[in-house]
Design a protein around this motif. Structure first.
Motif, PDB file in Angstrom:
ATOM      1  N   TYR A  33       0.849  -1.182   0.000  1.00  0.00           N
ATOM      2  CA  TYR A  33       0.000   0.000   0.000  1.00  0.00           C
ATOM      3  C   TYR A  33       0.888   1.236   0.000  1.00  0.00           C
ATOM      4  O   TYR A  33       1.957   1.236   0.614  1.00  0.00           O
ATOM      5  CB  TYR A  33      -0.888   0.039   1.253  1.00  0.00           C
ATOM      6  CG  TYR A  33      -1.879  -1.089   1.343  1.00  0.00           C
ATOM      7  CD1 TYR A  33      -3.161  -0.955   0.834  1.00  0.00           C
ATOM      8  CD2 TYR A  33      -1.529  -2.302   1.936  1.00  0.00           C
ATOM      9  CE1 TYR A  33      -4.072  -1.992   0.911  1.00  0.00           C
ATOM     10  CE2 TYR A  33      -2.433  -3.346   2.017  1.00  0.00           C
ATOM     11  CZ  TYR A  33      -3.698  -3.181   1.505  1.00  0.00           C
ATOM     12  OH  TYR A  33      -4.601  -4.216   1.581  1.00  0.00           O
ATOM     13  N   GLU A  34       0.421   2.289  -0.673  1.00  0.00           N
ATOM     14  CA  GLU A  34       1.109   3.569  -0.634  1.00  0.00           C
ATOM     15  C   GLU A  34       0.349   4.473   0.323  1.00  0.00           C
ATOM     16  O   GLU A  34      -0.868   4.607   0.214  1.00  0.00           O
ATOM     17  CB  GLU A  34       1.147   4.201  -2.030  1.00  0.00           C
ATOM     18  CG  GLU A  34       1.864   5.533  -2.056  1.00  0.00           C
ATOM     19  CD  GLU A  34       1.866   6.167  -3.427  1.00  0.00           C
ATOM     20  OE1 GLU A  34       2.945   6.258  -4.024  1.00  0.00           O
ATOM     21  OE2 GLU A  34       0.786   6.572  -3.879  1.00  0.00           O
ATOM     22  N   ALA A  35       1.081   5.079   1.263  1.00  0.00           N
ATOM     23  CA  ALA A  35       0.452   5.938   2.251  1.00  0.00           C
ATOM     24  C   ALA A  35       1.219   7.248   2.353  1.00  0.00           C
ATOM     25  O   ALA A  35       2.435   7.280   2.195  1.00  0.00           O
ATOM     26  CB  ALA A  35       0.427   5.255   3.619  1.00  0.00           C
ATOM     27  N   GLY A  36       0.479   8.311   2.633  1.00  0.00           N
ATOM     28  CA  GLY A  36       1.113   9.588   2.912  1.00  0.00           C
ATOM     29  C   GLY A  36       1.543   9.624   4.363  1.00  0.00           C
ATOM     30  O   GLY A  36       1.155   8.784   5.164  1.00  0.00           O
ATOM     31  N   LEU A  37       2.352  10.610   4.717  1.00  0.00           N
ATOM     32  CA  LEU A  37       2.837  10.762   6.086  1.00  0.00           C
ATOM     33  C   LEU A  37       2.541  12.166   6.580  1.00  0.00           C
ATOM     34  O   LEU A  37       2.669  13.127   5.829  1.00  0.00           O
ATOM     35  CB  LEU A  37       4.356  10.560   6.137  1.00  0.00           C
ATOM     36  CG  LEU A  37       4.879   9.151   6.225  1.00  0.00           C
ATOM     37  CD1 LEU A  37       6.378   9.149   5.997  1.00  0.00           C
ATOM     38  CD2 LEU A  37       4.574   8.556   7.562  1.00  0.00           C
ATOM     39  N   VAL A  38       2.183  12.291   7.854  1.00  0.00           N
ATOM     40  CA  VAL A  38       2.032  13.595   8.482  1.00  0.00           C
ATOM     41  C   VAL A  38       3.386  13.944   9.089  1.00  0.00           C
ATOM     42  O   VAL A  38       3.844  13.269  10.011  1.00  0.00           O
ATOM     43  CB  VAL A  38       0.933  13.573   9.566  1.00  0.00           C
ATOM     44  CG1 VAL A  38       0.845  14.916  10.272  1.00  0.00           C
ATOM     45  CG2 VAL A  38      -0.404  13.202   8.954  1.00  0.00           C
ATOM     46  N   PHE A  58       7.761  -0.280  11.844  1.00  0.00           N
ATOM     47  CA  PHE A  58       6.555  -1.075  11.686  1.00  0.00           C
ATOM     48  C   PHE A  58       5.359  -0.143  11.799  1.00  0.00           C
ATOM     49  O   PHE A  58       5.478   0.985  12.281  1.00  0.00           O
ATOM     50  CB  PHE A  58       6.473  -2.199  12.731  1.00  0.00           C
ATOM     51  CG  PHE A  58       6.360  -1.713  14.154  1.00  0.00           C
ATOM     52  CD1 PHE A  58       5.120  -1.592  14.759  1.00  0.00           C
ATOM     53  CD2 PHE A  58       7.486  -1.375  14.881  1.00  0.00           C
ATOM     54  CE1 PHE A  58       5.013  -1.141  16.065  1.00  0.00           C
ATOM     55  CE2 PHE A  58       7.392  -0.928  16.180  1.00  0.00           C
ATOM     56  CZ  PHE A  58       6.148  -0.808  16.781  1.00  0.00           C
ATOM     57  N   ALA A  59       4.213  -0.599  11.335  1.00  0.00           N
ATOM     58  CA  ALA A  59       2.995   0.213  11.385  1.00  0.00           C
ATOM     59  C   ALA A  59       1.950  -0.499  12.237  1.00  0.00           C
ATOM     60  O   ALA A  59       1.910  -1.731  12.299  1.00  0.00           O
ATOM     61  CB  ALA A  59       2.461   0.448   9.981  1.00  0.00           C
ATOM     62  N   PHE A  67      -0.522   4.291  12.172  1.00  0.00           N
ATOM     63  CA  PHE A  67       0.651   5.002  12.672  1.00  0.00           C
ATOM     64  C   PHE A  67       1.916   4.235  12.316  1.00  0.00           C
ATOM     65  O   PHE A  67       1.932   3.003  12.303  1.00  0.00           O
ATOM     66  CB  PHE A  67       0.579   5.172  14.195  1.00  0.00           C
ATOM     67  CG  PHE A  67      -0.553   6.051  14.635  1.00  0.00           C
ATOM     68  CD1 PHE A  67      -0.435   7.423  14.632  1.00  0.00           C
ATOM     69  CD2 PHE A  67      -1.756   5.487  15.037  1.00  0.00           C
ATOM     70  CE1 PHE A  67      -1.479   8.226  15.027  1.00  0.00           C
ATOM     71  CE2 PHE A  67      -2.806   6.278  15.437  1.00  0.00           C
ATOM     72  CZ  PHE A  67      -2.673   7.659  15.441  1.00  0.00           C
ATOM     73  N   LEU A  68       2.985   4.983  12.051  1.00  0.00           N
ATOM     74  CA  LEU A  68       4.288   4.421  11.724  1.00  0.00           C
ATOM     75  C   LEU A  68       5.206   4.600  12.925  1.00  0.00           C
ATOM     76  O   LEU A  68       5.382   5.717  13.411  1.00  0.00           O
ATOM     77  CB  LEU A  68       4.862   5.133  10.495  1.00  0.00           C
ATOM     78  CG  LEU A  68       6.059   4.534   9.811  1.00  0.00           C
ATOM     79  CD1 LEU A  68       5.748   3.134   9.288  1.00  0.00           C
ATOM     80  CD2 LEU A  68       6.496   5.409   8.655  1.00  0.00           C
ATOM     81  N   HIS A  69       5.789   3.509  13.400  1.00  0.00           N
ATOM     82  CA  HIS A  69       6.638   3.522  14.586  1.00  0.00           C
ATOM     83  C   HIS A  69       8.082   3.202  14.210  1.00  0.00           C
ATOM     84  O   HIS A  69       8.344   2.471  13.267  1.00  0.00           O
ATOM     85  CB  HIS A  69       6.168   2.465  15.597  1.00  0.00           C
ATOM     86  CG  HIS A  69       4.780   2.677  16.090  1.00  0.00           C
ATOM     87  ND1 HIS A  69       4.491   3.372  17.229  1.00  0.00           N
ATOM     88  CD2 HIS A  69       3.579   2.288  15.583  1.00  0.00           C
ATOM     89  CE1 HIS A  69       3.186   3.391  17.418  1.00  0.00           C
ATOM     90  NE2 HIS A  69       2.609   2.741  16.422  1.00  0.00           N
ATOM     91  N   ARG A  90       4.554   8.610  13.745  1.00  0.00           N
ATOM     92  CA  ARG A  90       4.005   9.449  12.666  1.00  0.00           C
ATOM     93  C   ARG A  90       2.718   8.833  12.132  1.00  0.00           C
ATOM     94  O   ARG A  90       2.646   7.628  11.933  1.00  0.00           O
ATOM     95  CB  ARG A  90       5.042   9.577  11.550  1.00  0.00           C
ATOM     96  CG  ARG A  90       6.272  10.321  12.008  1.00  0.00           C
ATOM     97  CD  ARG A  90       7.421  10.197  11.033  1.00  0.00           C
ATOM     98  NE  ARG A  90       8.564  10.934  11.525  1.00  0.00           N
ATOM     99  CZ  ARG A  90       9.514  10.394  12.283  1.00  0.00           C
ATOM    100  NH1 ARG A  90       9.454   9.126  12.615  1.00  0.00           N
ATOM    101  NH2 ARG A  90      10.522  11.131  12.699  1.00  0.00           N
ATOM    102  N   LYS A  91       1.763   9.693  11.880  1.00  0.00           N
ATOM    103  CA  LYS A  91       0.473   9.231  11.377  1.00  0.00           C
ATOM    104  C   LYS A  91       0.566   8.934   9.881  1.00  0.00           C
ATOM    105  O   LYS A  91       1.177   9.687   9.126  1.00  0.00           O
ATOM    106  CB  LYS A  91      -0.594  10.300  11.629  1.00  0.00           C
ATOM    107  CG  LYS A  91      -1.987   9.872  11.268  1.00  0.00           C
ATOM    108  CD  LYS A  91      -2.993  10.937  11.642  1.00  0.00           C
ATOM    109  CE  LYS A  91      -4.386  10.526  11.246  1.00  0.00           C
ATOM    110  NZ  LYS A  91      -5.357  11.555  11.586  1.00  0.00           N
ATOM    111  N   LEU A  92      -0.046   7.816   9.473  1.00  0.00           N
ATOM    112  CA  LEU A  92      -0.119   7.438   8.057  1.00  0.00           C
ATOM    113  C   LEU A  92      -1.456   7.884   7.490  1.00  0.00           C
ATOM    114  O   LEU A  92      -2.483   7.777   8.160  1.00  0.00           O
ATOM    115  CB  LEU A  92       0.016   5.923   7.902  1.00  0.00           C
ATOM    116  CG  LEU A  92       1.373   5.320   8.211  1.00  0.00           C
ATOM    117  CD1 LEU A  92       1.284   3.804   8.180  1.00  0.00           C
ATOM    118  CD2 LEU A  92       2.399   5.799   7.213  1.00  0.00           C
TER     119      LEU A  92
END
Length: 165
Positions: A33-38, A58-59, A67-69, A90-92
Motif C-alpha cells: 500500500y502507498e500511504a502519505g505521512l504527516v 513497523f505500522a 501510525f508508523l513507529h 508518525r500518522k499514516l
C-alpha cells in the motif's frame, strides 16, 4: 559533512529516500500500500537531504488510524528549537476502506505491517507499507538457495551464449 542526495527514478516520478531491504529477507510480502505521512517542516528538510532509516520500522492501526513507529529521521542540522524527535510516532494517511481491510487482515491471520520504502512523489513524502508474514529461518535458507541456483543458471547461460557467438 553533507549527506548524499536521494536517488532518483525518473520514469516513475519517484525520488527514493530510504529502502528497507531487510524487510524482504525477513518477511514474505503479501500486499503493498502507498500511504502519505504527516510530517513537520524539519522532517521534510531532513528527508530532502536523503537521510532516513526504516530498519526497525513497523505500522500499527489504533482506533481507526494508522501510525508508523520506529522510523528514524535524523534531526535537521540547521534546525532550531523547532526540531523534531528522530523516532517519533508518525500518522499514516490511508483511505478508510484500506484501513478497515488492513485491520481485518492483521487481526485474523497474524500478519504485520512493515515499511518497504520512503520516497518523494510530486513533492509529497510517501511510504510504501507491506502486509507481510514473518519468515522462519528455513524459509530464509530456501530463498537464499533458490537465489543462488538462479544466479548459477544465469551465469551458465551467459557463458554458453558467449561461447557460441
Amino acid at each position: 559533512m553533507a549527506a548524499a542526495p536521494a536517488s532518483s527514478n525518473r520514469e516513475s516520478g519517484r525520488t527514493v529516500i530510504a529502502q528497507n531491504r531487510k524487510a524482504r529477507h525477513d518477511y514474505s510480502v503479501l500486499d503493498t500500500y502507498e500511504a502519505g505521512l504527516v510530517l513537520t517542516g524539519t522532517e521534510v528538510k531532513s528527508l530532502r537531504l536523503g537521510r532516513a532509516s526504516l530498519v526497525d520500522g513497523f505500522a500499527t492501526i489504533d482506533s481507526g488510524e494508522a501510525f508508523l513507529h520506529n522510523v528514524h529521521i535524523p534531526e535537521y542540522t540547521h534546525g532550531s528549537w523547532t526540531n523534531h524527535e528522530p523516532r517519533r510516532v508518525r500518522k499514516l494517511l490511508l483511505h478508510r476502506g484500506e484501513i478497515e481491510r488492513l485491520v481485518g487482515k492483521t487481526k485474523e491471520s497474524g500478519l504485520t505491517l512493515v515499511p518497504l520504502s520512503l520516497y518523494f512523489t510530486g513533492g509529497k513524502v510517501k511510504v510504501e507499507i507491506a502486509l507481510a508474514k514473518g519468515k522462519r529461518t528455513y524459509d530464509k535458507r530456501q530463498d537464499l538457495a533458490r537465489r543462488d541456483a538462479d544466479r548459477e543458471v544465469a551465469r551458465a547461460l551467459g557463458r554458453r551464449q558467449k561461447g557460441s557467438d
